[in-house]
Structure formats: C-alpha cells, structure tokens
Design a protein around this motif. Structure first.
Motif, PDB file in Angstrom:
ATOM      1  N   ILE A  77       0.210  -2.332  -2.957  1.00 28.57           N
ATOM      2  CA  ILE A  77       0.881  -2.489  -1.672  1.00 28.57           C
ATOM      3  C   ILE A  77       0.216  -1.644  -0.588  1.00 28.57           C
ATOM      4  O   ILE A  77       0.026  -2.105   0.535  1.00 28.57           O
ATOM      5  CB  ILE A  77       2.383  -2.193  -1.812  1.00 28.57           C
ATOM      6  CG1 ILE A  77       3.004  -3.307  -2.662  1.00 28.57           C
ATOM      7  CG2 ILE A  77       3.058  -2.090  -0.450  1.00 28.57           C
ATOM      8  CD1 ILE A  77       4.407  -3.094  -3.076  1.00 28.57           C
ATOM      9  N   VAL A  78      -0.189  -0.447  -0.933  1.00 29.79           N
ATOM     10  CA  VAL A  78      -0.905   0.395   0.025  1.00 29.79           C
ATOM     11  C   VAL A  78      -2.195  -0.302   0.467  1.00 29.79           C
ATOM     12  O   VAL A  78      -2.550  -0.298   1.647  1.00 29.79           O
ATOM     13  CB  VAL A  78      -1.190   1.794  -0.570  1.00 29.79           C
ATOM     14  CG1 VAL A  78      -2.209   2.557   0.264  1.00 29.79           C
ATOM     15  CG2 VAL A  78       0.100   2.593  -0.694  1.00 29.79           C
ATOM     16  N   GLU A  79      -2.869  -0.941  -0.465  1.00 25.85           N
ATOM     17  CA  GLU A  79      -4.108  -1.663  -0.145  1.00 25.85           C
ATOM     18  C   GLU A  79      -3.842  -2.791   0.863  1.00 25.85           C
ATOM     19  O   GLU A  79      -4.637  -3.008   1.781  1.00 25.85           O
ATOM     20  CB  GLU A  79      -4.729  -2.230  -1.417  1.00 25.85           C
ATOM     21  CG  GLU A  79      -6.077  -2.878  -1.194  1.00 25.85           C
ATOM     22  CD  GLU A  79      -6.719  -3.358  -2.483  1.00 25.85           C
ATOM     23  OE1 GLU A  79      -7.586  -4.242  -2.378  1.00 25.85           O
ATOM     24  OE2 GLU A  79      -6.368  -2.855  -3.568  1.00 25.85           O
ATOM     25  N   LEU A  80      -2.726  -3.503   0.715  1.00 24.76           N
ATOM     26  CA  LEU A  80      -2.370  -4.548   1.684  1.00 24.76           C
ATOM     27  C   LEU A  80      -2.257  -3.972   3.093  1.00 24.76           C
ATOM     28  O   LEU A  80      -2.791  -4.532   4.052  1.00 24.76           O
ATOM     29  CB  LEU A  80      -1.041  -5.201   1.313  1.00 24.76           C
ATOM     30  CG  LEU A  80      -1.003  -6.165   0.140  1.00 24.76           C
ATOM     31  CD1 LEU A  80       0.430  -6.617  -0.101  1.00 24.76           C
ATOM     32  CD2 LEU A  80      -1.899  -7.349   0.394  1.00 24.76           C
ATOM     33  N   PHE A  81      -1.547  -2.866   3.198  1.00 24.29           N
ATOM     34  CA  PHE A  81      -1.367  -2.235   4.508  1.00 24.29           C
ATOM     35  C   PHE A  81      -2.690  -1.723   5.068  1.00 24.29           C
ATOM     36  O   PHE A  81      -2.968  -1.887   6.256  1.00 24.29           O
ATOM     37  CB  PHE A  81      -0.348  -1.090   4.422  1.00 24.29           C
ATOM     38  CG  PHE A  81       1.076  -1.562   4.463  1.00 24.29           C
ATOM     39  CD1 PHE A  81       1.750  -1.666   5.666  1.00 24.29           C
ATOM     40  CD2 PHE A  81       1.734  -1.901   3.302  1.00 24.29           C
ATOM     41  CE1 PHE A  81       3.065  -2.101   5.708  1.00 24.29           C
ATOM     42  CE2 PHE A  81       3.048  -2.336   3.326  1.00 24.29           C
ATOM     43  CZ  PHE A  81       3.722  -2.435   4.541  1.00 24.29           C
ATOM     44  N   GLU A  82      -3.489  -1.099   4.226  1.00 22.80           N
ATOM     45  CA  GLU A  82      -4.773  -0.556   4.680  1.00 22.80           C
ATOM     46  C   GLU A  82      -5.724  -1.656   5.135  1.00 22.80           C
ATOM     47  O   GLU A  82      -6.521  -1.446   6.044  1.00 22.80           O
ATOM     48  CB  GLU A  82      -5.417   0.298   3.587  1.00 22.80           C
ATOM     49  CG  GLU A  82      -4.691   1.616   3.385  1.00 22.80           C
ATOM     50  CD  GLU A  82      -5.270   2.448   2.254  1.00 22.80           C
ATOM     51  OE1 GLU A  82      -6.125   1.950   1.491  1.00 22.80           O
ATOM     52  OE2 GLU A  82      -4.860   3.617   2.138  1.00 22.80           O
ATOM     53  N   ASN A  83      -5.636  -2.823   4.519  1.00 23.22           N
ATOM     54  CA  ASN A  83      -6.488  -3.963   4.886  1.00 23.22           C
ATOM     55  C   ASN A  83      -5.847  -4.844   5.947  1.00 23.22           C
ATOM     56  O   ASN A  83      -6.313  -5.959   6.184  1.00 23.22           O
ATOM     57  CB  ASN A  83      -6.814  -4.800   3.644  1.00 23.22           C
ATOM     58  CG  ASN A  83      -7.699  -4.052   2.689  1.00 23.22           C
ATOM     59  OD1 ASN A  83      -8.513  -3.239   3.095  1.00 23.22           O
ATOM     60  ND2 ASN A  83      -7.537  -4.325   1.407  1.00 23.22           N
ATOM     61  N   ARG A  84      -4.771  -4.351   6.563  1.00 27.16           N
ATOM     62  CA  ARG A  84      -4.056  -5.088   7.612  1.00 27.16           C
ATOM     63  C   ARG A  84      -3.643  -6.495   7.167  1.00 27.16           C
ATOM     64  O   ARG A  84      -3.678  -7.437   7.940  1.00 27.16           O
ATOM     65  CB  ARG A  84      -4.900  -5.172   8.881  1.00 27.16           C
ATOM     66  CG  ARG A  84      -5.140  -3.857   9.555  1.00 27.16           C
ATOM     67  CD  ARG A  84      -5.900  -4.085  10.866  1.00 27.16           C
ATOM     68  NE  ARG A  84      -5.946  -2.858  11.618  1.00 27.16           N
ATOM     69  CZ  ARG A  84      -7.072  -2.178  11.834  1.00 27.16           C
ATOM     70  NH1 ARG A  84      -8.220  -2.608  11.364  1.00 27.16           N
ATOM     71  NH2 ARG A  84      -7.026  -1.067  12.553  1.00 27.16           N
ATOM     72  N   PHE A  85      -3.329  -6.633   5.907  1.00 26.21           N
ATOM     73  CA  PHE A  85      -2.892  -7.912   5.337  1.00 26.21           C
ATOM     74  C   PHE A  85      -3.924  -9.009   5.566  1.00 26.21           C
ATOM     75  O   PHE A  85      -3.590 -10.179   5.689  1.00 26.21           O
ATOM     76  CB  PHE A  85      -1.528  -8.328   5.906  1.00 26.21           C
ATOM     77  CG  PHE A  85      -0.430  -7.371   5.565  1.00 26.21           C
ATOM     78  CD1 PHE A  85       0.269  -7.486   4.378  1.00 26.21           C
ATOM     79  CD2 PHE A  85      -0.105  -6.318   6.411  1.00 26.21           C
ATOM     80  CE1 PHE A  85       1.280  -6.594   4.050  1.00 26.21           C
ATOM     81  CE2 PHE A  85       0.891  -5.411   6.097  1.00 26.21           C
ATOM     82  CZ  PHE A  85       1.577  -5.556   4.904  1.00 26.21           C
TER      83      PHE A  85
END
Length: 89
Positions: A77-85
């Motif tokens: 989930i952190v990766e989703l946020f960091e990659n701006r979805f």
C-alpha cells in the motif's frame, strides 16, 4: 500492528480509480488494513469507505495493518501511494 503516515501526492487525490486500486490491493491480504485521516477511519478494503473520505492532494493519513501478512500489506500500500497510484501528477 504496523503503521505508517503518508501524504497523498497525486494531483487529483484519492478519487475513484486510486480508491479502487487501493481497495483491490488491500483485499489481497488477510490482515486488517485501516486508513485514518483526522478523526475518521475506514477499512481500506472498502472502496465506498475510501471514496467517502474525500482526501485531496496533500492530505496526511495513517495506514495501519494488523494480521499475519501485515508487513507485506503495508509495503504494498505504501508503494501505491509513493508511485501516485500510477498517475503522472
């Protein structure tokens, strides 16, 4: 339980497409995953709950994961946020 604080960085905030992607990703895990912004908390597996949070760009939130795969869930989930979805801005 693991927690991490994040800021929504994509230009349009947590609108329909990112909410759907977040709920879908959260649903892959057995752990309970919660998003908290201010005094409101929602189950990250609920697209409707996520959409009712109305979180624009710049909103700070806390992600909490508790369960057998909490570390992997939080990382995904952190990766989703960091990659701006997956959005450009």
């Amino acid at each position: 339980m693991l927690q991490q604080t994040l800021t929504i960085r994509n230009k349009l905030g947590l609108h329909a497409r990112p909410s759907a992607l977040l709920a879908k990703t959260a649903g892959l895990f057995k752990s309970s995953i919660t998003l908290t912004s201010g005094s409101r908390s929602v189950d990250a597996k609920s697209i409707l709950g996520l959409m009712t949070m109305a979180m624009p760009c710049g909103t700070e939130l806390t992600i909490s994961a508790e369960g057998p795969d909490e570390k992997a869930a939080l990382e995904s989930i952190v990766e989703l946020f960091e990659n701006r979805f997956g959005e450009e801005e």
